[in-house]
Design an enzyme around this catalytic site. Structure first.
Site, mmCIF file in Angstrom:
data_model
loop_
_atom_site.group_PDB
_atom_site.id
_atom_site.type_symbol
_atom_site.label_atom_id
_atom_site.label_comp_id
_atom_site.label_asym_id
_atom_site.label_seq_id
_atom_site.Cartn_x
_atom_site.Cartn_y
_atom_site.Cartn_z
ATOM 1 N N HIS A 1 -8.162 1.325 1.342
ATOM 2 C CA HIS A 1 -7.993 1.166 2.802
ATOM 3 C C HIS A 1 -8.766 2.253 3.573
ATOM 4 C CE1 HIS A 1 -5.175 -0.954 5.802
ATOM 5 N NE2 HIS A 1 -6.252 -0.521 6.432
ATOM 6 N N GLU B 1 0.850 -1.200 0.000
ATOM 7 C CA GLU B 1 0.000 0.000 0.000
ATOM 8 C C GLU B 1 0.880 1.243 0.000
ATOM 9 O OE1 GLU B 1 -2.928 -0.066 3.104
ATOM 10 O OE2 GLU B 1 -3.669 -2.015 2.519
HETATM 11 P P1 NAD Z 1 -9.326 -8.337 16.911
HETATM 12 O O1 NAD Z 1 -7.969 -8.560 17.503
HETATM 13 O O2 NAD Z 1 -10.403 -7.852 17.788
HETATM 14 O O3 NAD Z 1 -9.828 -9.694 16.226
HETATM 15 C C1 NAD Z 1 -9.001 -10.517 15.452
HETATM 16 C C2 NAD Z 1 -9.510 -11.931 15.617
HETATM 17 O O4 NAD Z 1 -8.789 -12.774 14.736
HETATM 18 C C3 NAD Z 1 -9.298 -12.496 17.041
HETATM 19 O O5 NAD Z 1 -10.520 -12.930 17.597
HETATM 20 C C4 NAD Z 1 -8.347 -13.653 16.838
HETATM 21 O O6 NAD Z 1 -8.616 -14.741 17.702
HETATM 22 C C5 NAD Z 1 -8.641 -14.019 15.393
HETATM 23 N N1 NAD Z 1 -7.572 -14.800 14.783
HETATM 24 C C6 NAD Z 1 -6.240 -14.655 14.915
HETATM 25 N N2 NAD Z 1 -5.597 -15.585 14.184
HETATM 26 C C7 NAD Z 1 -6.550 -16.327 13.583
HETATM 27 C C8 NAD Z 1 -6.521 -17.435 12.694
HETATM 28 N N3 NAD Z 1 -5.362 -17.958 12.284
HETATM 29 N N4 NAD Z 1 -7.695 -17.930 12.254
HETATM 30 C C9 NAD Z 1 -8.889 -17.408 12.648
HETATM 31 N N5 NAD Z 1 -8.975 -16.383 13.513
HETATM 32 C C10 NAD Z 1 -7.833 -15.834 13.957
HETATM 33 O O7 NAD Z 1 -9.080 -7.340 15.668
HETATM 34 P P2 NAD Z 1 -10.179 -6.452 14.927
HETATM 35 O O8 NAD Z 1 -10.217 -5.116 15.560
HETATM 36 O O9 NAD Z 1 -11.428 -7.224 14.770
HETATM 37 O O10 NAD Z 1 -9.449 -6.266 13.505
HETATM 38 C C11 NAD Z 1 -9.436 -7.303 12.562
HETATM 39 C C12 NAD Z 1 -8.547 -6.928 11.385
HETATM 40 O O11 NAD Z 1 -9.075 -5.766 10.728
HETATM 41 C C13 NAD Z 1 -7.102 -6.597 11.749
HETATM 42 O O12 NAD Z 1 -6.246 -7.134 10.758
HETATM 43 C C14 NAD Z 1 -7.043 -5.111 11.619
HETATM 44 O O13 NAD Z 1 -5.742 -4.655 11.333
HETATM 45 C C15 NAD Z 1 -7.992 -4.884 10.471
HETATM 46 N N6 NAD Z 1 -8.521 -3.518 10.376
HETATM 47 C C16 NAD Z 1 -8.670 -2.969 9.145
HETATM 48 C C17 NAD Z 1 -9.175 -1.686 9.027
HETATM 49 C C18 NAD Z 1 -9.370 -1.056 7.674
HETATM 50 O O14 NAD Z 1 -9.262 0.148 7.576
HETATM 51 N N7 NAD Z 1 -9.701 -1.817 6.655
HETATM 52 C C19 NAD Z 1 -9.491 -0.947 10.164
HETATM 53 C C20 NAD Z 1 -9.364 -1.552 11.409
HETATM 54 C C21 NAD Z 1 -8.862 -2.847 11.503
#
Ligand code: NAD
Length: 324
Positions: free
Chosen positions: A276, A257
């Site tokens: 994003h 990105e």
């Molecule tokens: P979170 O930590 O609350 O949830 C992540 C979940 O993934 C956890 O419950 C964890 O147990 C699970 N996990 C980890 N490894 C795993 C695997 N191998 N298989 C299945 N599940 C697994 O995080 P969140 O706040 O829900 O964020 C999720 C994602 O979204 C992150 O990658 C974050 O960086 C991304 N995000 C993107 C944006 C965007 O602008 N698009 C904004 C915020 C967050």
């Protein structure tokens, strides 16, 4: 006077409140579009967007705290920060709803081919008779049942969808509390009409969705990635879309990105790309700004900042006289 380096596009852009919070607590602010080593040497704290903060940069900086403006920490060398005793904080839940709402938007964009019909009408004056699908009764598969996965699941249920979740780190009881069915990854991929990714990027999840996993999906299914680039093998995705192995995809996060001009994703059919923007709402930006600023203020007031990711640091800080 302590100096805070701001390296995120949206800090203080729509309201001066986070700037005031820092200035009223005696901080000097430095702004930069990139991670400039000279500025890192002058800064006591950083409020960091998605730029990559390497171990070398951290080692050669004067940073005492790294406050991530968001939740992912894949762009920070956590080990180096921890070795040097530097806490890394995040802003959990600040953007959870915004991302979940984007996912629901993308579900409708895909199910009704909204971008295609808009473009056909605007660019070709073609009054297309495109036929889509209803989402009522369809199956939404959520991979990663954390904060965003849960908010997405709740919204899917409100739309009358059946919701499945795969997350080996969340108990069946918790998943059931949300009226969601716990399944293994293979079942989720084979059964879902919409597969939505909500995982962190780490060594286990890198390229977790590759050729084999995409082939397990239904031909009529859609893949949505608003989590992190690198979790899906982008070449495998392009191949699958070109060969009609799945019906379409929508991506908000990419391996590199900003998306490079020669990215294979630009020449791919049935793929919706957003730059994003999952967290780009005024509400989410406000919360991220305030939480990141508060972490910096707390730290220099010897108060343990909230949401430290490298928890190994907490004991060390308490021994140095930090209070809860
Ligand atoms: P979170 O930590 O609350 O949830 C992540 C979940 O993934 C956890 O419950 C964890 O147990 C699970 N996990 C980890 N490894 C795993 C695997 N191998 N298989 C299945 N599940 C697994 O995080 P969140 O706040 O829900 O964020 C999720 C994602 O979204 C992150 O990658 C974050 O960086 C991304 N995000 C993107 C944006 C965007 O602008 N698009 C904004 C915020 C967050």
């Amino acid at each position: 006077m302590k100096t805070v380096l701001i390296v995120t596009r949206t800090f203080g852009k729509y309201t001066s409140e986070p700037i005031d919070l820092l200035k009223n607590n005696g901080f000097d602010l430095l702004w930069s579009d990139s991670l400039n080593p000279d500025l890192l040497r002058r800064a006591d704290a950083i409020i960091l967007g998605t730029g990559k903060l390497t171990g070398e940069m951290i080692e050669n900086s004067s940073l005492k705290i790294i406050a991530r403006h968001g939740v992912g920490v894949d762009n920070v060398d956590l080990k180096k920060a921890t070795d040097l005793g530097i806490p890394v904080t995040i802003t959990p839940n600040a953007n959870t709803v915004s991302v979940a709402e984007l996912v629901i938007g993308l579900i409708f964009v895909l199910s009704r081919r909204l971008v295609d019909v808009h473009n056909e009408l605007f660019e070709k004056r073609k009054f297309s008779s495109s036929v889509g699908i209803e989402v009522l009764g369809k199956t939404l598969g959520v991979i990663g049942f954390g904060a965003i996965g849960r908010e997405t699941a709740k919204r899917g249920l409100c739309l009358g969808m059946r919701v499945l979740a795969y997350d080996p780190y969340v108990s069946r009881e918790v998943i059931h509390q949300y009226s969601v069915e716990q399944v293994d990854l293979e079942t989720l991929l084979k059964t879902s009409d919409f597969v939505s990714l909500h995982l962190p990027l780490n060594q286990t999840t890198r390229k977790m969705i590759g050729k084999r996993e995409i082939q397990m999906m239904k031909k009529t299914a859609f893949l949505i990635n608003t989590s992190r680039g690198g979790i899906v093998d982008e070449n495998a995705l392009v191949e699958a879309l070109k060969e009609n192995q799945i019906a379409g995809a929508a991506f908000d996060a990419f391996e590199v990105e900003p998306l490079p001009e020669d990215s294979v994703l630009y020449n791919c059919p049935k793929l919706i790309l957003t730059p994003h923007i999952g967290a780009h709402t005024y509400e989410a930006i406000y919360r991220m700004n305030m939480m990141a600023s508060q972490a910096v203020v707390d730290f220099f007031n010897k108060k343990l900042p909230q949401h430290i990711v490298n928890v190994e640091i907490v004991d060390r800080l308490l021994k140095q006289g930090f209070s809860h």
